[in-house]
Design a protein around this motif. Structure first.
Motif, PDB file in Angstrom:
ATOM      1  N   ASP A 149      25.695  17.580 -30.351  1.00 23.68           N
ATOM      2  CA  ASP A 149      25.707  16.971 -31.685  1.00 23.68           C
ATOM      3  C   ASP A 149      26.890  17.477 -32.510  1.00 23.68           C
ATOM      4  O   ASP A 149      27.587  16.710 -33.156  1.00 23.68           O
ATOM      5  CB  ASP A 149      24.422  17.328 -32.437  1.00 23.68           C
ATOM      6  CG  ASP A 149      23.189  16.861 -31.692  1.00 23.68           C
ATOM      7  OD1 ASP A 149      23.315  15.945 -30.869  1.00 23.68           O
ATOM      8  OD2 ASP A 149      22.117  17.421 -31.943  1.00 23.68           O
ATOM      9  N   ASP A 150      27.074  18.796 -32.473  1.00 24.75           N
ATOM     10  CA  ASP A 150      28.140  19.406 -33.265  1.00 24.75           C
ATOM     11  C   ASP A 150      29.510  18.885 -32.851  1.00 24.75           C
ATOM     12  O   ASP A 150      30.387  18.643 -33.671  1.00 24.75           O
ATOM     13  CB  ASP A 150      28.148  20.930 -33.088  1.00 24.75           C
ATOM     14  CG  ASP A 150      26.987  21.571 -33.821  1.00 24.75           C
ATOM     15  OD1 ASP A 150      26.241  20.834 -34.502  1.00 24.75           O
ATOM     16  OD2 ASP A 150      26.829  22.791 -33.713  1.00 24.75           O
ATOM     17  N   GLU A 151      29.665  18.731 -31.529  1.00 23.51           N
ATOM     18  CA  GLU A 151      30.943  18.247 -31.007  1.00 23.51           C
ATOM     19  C   GLU A 151      31.208  16.815 -31.433  1.00 23.51           C
ATOM     20  O   GLU A 151      32.343  16.440 -31.739  1.00 23.51           O
ATOM     21  CB  GLU A 151      30.925  18.292 -29.483  1.00 23.51           C
ATOM     22  CG  GLU A 151      31.546  19.525 -28.921  1.00 23.51           C
ATOM     23  CD  GLU A 151      31.734  19.398 -27.420  1.00 23.51           C
ATOM     24  OE1 GLU A 151      32.713  19.931 -26.931  1.00 23.51           O
ATOM     25  OE2 GLU A 151      30.892  18.747 -26.757  1.00 23.51           O
ATOM     26  N   LEU A 152      30.143  16.037 -31.439  1.00 23.68           N
ATOM     27  CA  LEU A 152      30.287  14.646 -31.853  1.00 23.68           C
ATOM     28  C   LEU A 152      30.737  14.580 -33.314  1.00 23.68           C
ATOM     29  O   LEU A 152      31.603  13.794 -33.688  1.00 23.68           O
ATOM     30  CB  LEU A 152      28.961  13.913 -31.654  1.00 23.68           C
ATOM     31  CG  LEU A 152      28.967  12.405 -31.904  1.00 23.68           C
ATOM     32  CD1 LEU A 152      29.927  11.704 -30.969  1.00 23.68           C
ATOM     33  CD2 LEU A 152      27.564  11.844 -31.738  1.00 23.68           C
ATOM     34  N   MET A 153      30.146  15.448 -34.137  1.00 24.02           N
ATOM     35  CA  MET A 153      30.554  15.501 -35.544  1.00 24.02           C
ATOM     36  C   MET A 153      32.020  15.908 -35.652  1.00 24.02           C
ATOM     37  O   MET A 153      32.794  15.312 -36.396  1.00 24.02           O
ATOM     38  CB  MET A 153      29.692  16.507 -36.323  1.00 24.02           C
ATOM     39  CG  MET A 153      28.221  16.149 -36.439  1.00 24.02           C
ATOM     40  SD  MET A 153      27.902  14.535 -37.209  1.00 24.02           S
ATOM     41  CE  MET A 153      27.520  13.543 -35.776  1.00 24.02           C
ATOM     42  N   ALA A 154      32.406  16.931 -34.896  1.00 23.66           N
ATOM     43  CA  ALA A 154      33.786  17.416 -34.964  1.00 23.66           C
ATOM     44  C   ALA A 154      34.755  16.345 -34.466  1.00 23.66           C
ATOM     45  O   ALA A 154      35.867  16.210 -34.967  1.00 23.66           O
ATOM     46  CB  ALA A 154      33.922  18.696 -34.144  1.00 23.66           C
ATOM     47  N   PHE A 155      34.309  15.573 -33.498  1.00 18.99           N
ATOM     48  CA  PHE A 155      35.133  14.466 -33.005  1.00 18.99           C
ATOM     49  C   PHE A 155      35.387  13.461 -34.132  1.00 18.99           C
ATOM     50  O   PHE A 155      36.516  13.053 -34.388  1.00 18.99           O
ATOM     51  CB  PHE A 155      34.435  13.782 -31.820  1.00 18.99           C
ATOM     52  CG  PHE A 155      35.171  12.581 -31.291  1.00 18.99           C
ATOM     53  CD1 PHE A 155      36.249  12.732 -30.432  1.00 18.99           C
ATOM     54  CD2 PHE A 155      34.779  11.301 -31.659  1.00 18.99           C
ATOM     55  CE1 PHE A 155      36.928  11.621 -29.945  1.00 18.99           C
ATOM     56  CE2 PHE A 155      35.457  10.190 -31.173  1.00 18.99           C
ATOM     57  CZ  PHE A 155      36.534  10.347 -30.316  1.00 18.99           C
ATOM     58  N   ILE A 156      34.323  13.092 -34.803  1.00 22.09           N
ATOM     59  CA  ILE A 156      34.426  12.119 -35.898  1.00 22.09           C
ATOM     60  C   ILE A 156      35.328  12.652 -37.012  1.00 22.09           C
ATOM     61  O   ILE A 156      36.112  11.916 -37.607  1.00 22.09           O
ATOM     62  CB  ILE A 156      33.015  11.830 -36.479  1.00 22.09           C
ATOM     63  CG1 ILE A 156      32.142  11.131 -35.443  1.00 22.09           C
ATOM     64  CG2 ILE A 156      33.094  11.002 -37.755  1.00 22.09           C
ATOM     65  CD1 ILE A 156      32.651   9.792 -35.013  1.00 22.09           C
ATOM     66  N   ASP A 157      35.207  13.948 -37.290  1.00 25.73           N
ATOM     67  CA  ASP A 157      35.944  14.526 -38.415  1.00 25.73           C
ATOM     68  C   ASP A 157      37.317  15.046 -38.013  1.00 25.73           C
ATOM     69  O   ASP A 157      37.991  15.680 -38.817  1.00 25.73           O
ATOM     70  CB  ASP A 157      35.112  15.663 -39.043  1.00 25.73           C
ATOM     71  CG  ASP A 157      33.796  15.147 -39.597  1.00 25.73           C
ATOM     72  OD1 ASP A 157      33.823  14.085 -40.240  1.00 25.73           O
ATOM     73  OD2 ASP A 157      32.748  15.787 -39.388  1.00 25.73           O
ATOM     74  N   GLY A 158      37.701  14.790 -36.763  1.00 26.50           N
ATOM     75  CA  GLY A 158      39.016  15.239 -36.322  1.00 26.50           C
ATOM     76  C   GLY A 158      39.146  16.743 -36.283  1.00 26.50           C
ATOM     77  O   GLY A 158      40.226  17.286 -36.484  1.00 26.50           O
TER      78      GLY A 158
END
Lengths: 267, 173
Positions: free
Chosen positions: A10-19
């Motif tokens: 989940d955290d990685e997905l968020m970081a992906f979205i936020d660059g």
């Protein structure tokens, strides 16, 4: 299901979205998305959500500032250079908001009713999906699991009855060891709002009941069972109302609760 | 365009935007929040380290004001907005509104600590580390709140399950 080595936290997905990911992992996830429709849809939905947020909030930047806020500044030694910087910043904010466009925006712009009308899919699978997602999202919440808690039971019943357009009371599951935590109102893309009631036993184990009117005439069903990722759901349709009960209980226990809810909510 | 008379005042537009999100779109409450923040910031201006970043400093002041407001509200009896709406027969915010206002209303229905993280990252574009410093919480907490905030917002705006085959937000846990 995604293969283990391709699992994205989940955290990685968020970081992906936020660059906020390092370039290697960012590229890896982009590669994974090429072969994973579900991942693509998730990323698109997250980006559409960010876009919707910015579209809702960025207009504030160009509103006239109320005098009461401007008057607070102490007499100034600062001046035009600062002003130029501020205006540049505002302009950047606005451009960033308005130029960003994503592939799936058109979908985001649709209202629930429009979506229902273009989608030929029967409403029942969507109903079940919404019920289980709503369970997964709100059942783990410690501080704000519900909008209105059970100490305001009368208001809760009146509110949800009014919004769903039918008389109902939160089912009583105390004979099964579950007490009412409270409830919330949830939108559904069918245009029919849904109610979620949440219950908890002494161990903190939670059940949710989700119900709404079906978007289209739907044949009545017997209790149907769905087990997914530890969470079990019984759902049924009666008089064009869909009902779903979700929780991490054994199938017989959950069925017992479902029977009780059926009796109490049947119209 | 207003000519800003102070460095702090330059930030009023973005403080107002953040406050608008925190208050679920209520302009009056949002500007009250901005006003309290500005008063405190001007009063503490002499403590601001020149060379430090102004925006995180201002947003952390607003965070403190907001947390106090939330605490004060929750100590009052019978101020539940939904309950009041029920009592007064006013429909809860959600339906019959244009989409923009719906999104803000949905943000307003998130828990206060979720609203903060969501908007600081998604709108104000602070990094996770900056957001953590502004809110005084660990970076890991920022990330987990962010995920939950986005998942809940998807449900609250009805975007969670655009079709039965493709959930708007996948729960990997």
């Amino acid at each position: 299901m995604t293969k283990p080595q391709t699992l994205i936290a989940d955290d990685e997905l968020m970081a992906f979205i936020d660059g906020a990911l390092d370039a290697d992992r960012q590229r890896q996830i982009e590669q994974l998305a090429l072969h994973d429709d579900e991942l693509v849809a998730t990323i698109a939905a997250l980006r559409a959500q960010g876009k919707a947020l910015r579209d809702s909030l960025d207009p504030v930047l160009v509103e006239p500032i109320p005098q009461r806020l401007l008057q607070l500044a102490p007499p100034s030694r600062f001046s035009l250079a600062r002003v130029a910087a501020a205006m540049a910043w505002v302009a950047v904010g606005i451009t960033a908001g308005s130029l960003t466009s994503w592939q799936y925006l058109s979908r985001n712009g649709q209202t629930g009713a429009e979506f229902a009308s273009v989608s030929p899919a029967p409403d029942l699978p969507r109903f079940v999906r919404q019920a289980t997602v709503a369970h997964a999202v709100f059942a783990p919440e410690v501080r704000h699991p519900v909008e209105l808690d059970s100490t305001k039971l009368q208001a809760l019943n009146a509110w949800l009855s009014g919004r769903l357009g039918r008389h109902m009371r939160a089912p009583d599951l105390s004979s099964l060891g579950f007490s009412l935590v409270g409830g919330r109102l949830l939108p559904a893309d069918s245009g029919k709002p849904a109610a979620q009631f949440m219950y908890e036993d002494r161990q903190g184990q939670r059940l949710t009941v989700y119900l709404r009117g079906m978007a289209q005439p739907t044949p009545e069903t017997a209790f149907r069972y769905l087990g997914e990722g530890g969470v079990s759901t019984f759902y049924w349709v009666e008089h064009n109302w869909g009902y779903a009960l979700s929780g991490e209980l054994s199938r017989p226990q959950l069925l017992q609760a479902a029977r009780s809810i059926y009796e109490q909510l049947s119209i | 365009m207003t000519l800003f008379s102070h460095r702090i005042a330059e930030q009023i537009p973005s403080l107002r935007r953040y406050a608008r999100a925190l208050t679920g779109g209520n302009r009056e409450n949002a500007d009250d929040l901005v006003q309290d923040t500005l008063e405190r910031a001007y009063a503490k201006w002499s403590l601001f380290r020149m060379g430090a970043e102004l925006r995180p400093w201002l947003f952390s002041i607003m965070h403190n004001v907001f947390v106090n407001d939330v605490r004060r509200m929750s100590n009052r009896v019978a101020t539940d907005p939904i309950e009041e709406a029920v009592a007064m027969g006013i429909p809860a915010p959600q339906e019959n509104q244009v989409q923009m206002r719906e999104v803000l209303a949905a943000v307003g229905r998130l828990a206060p600590e979720f609203r903060e993280v969501l908007v600081l990252v998604s709108i104000e574009e602070f990094s996770y580390a900056e957001t953590a410093r502004i809110l005084g919480i660990p970076t890991g907490t920022v990330m987990s709140r962010l995920f939950r905030a986005r998942a809940q917002l998807a449900v609250l705006t009805g975007a969670a399950a655009p079709s039965d085959a493709r959930p708007g937000l996948r729960l990997v846990r």
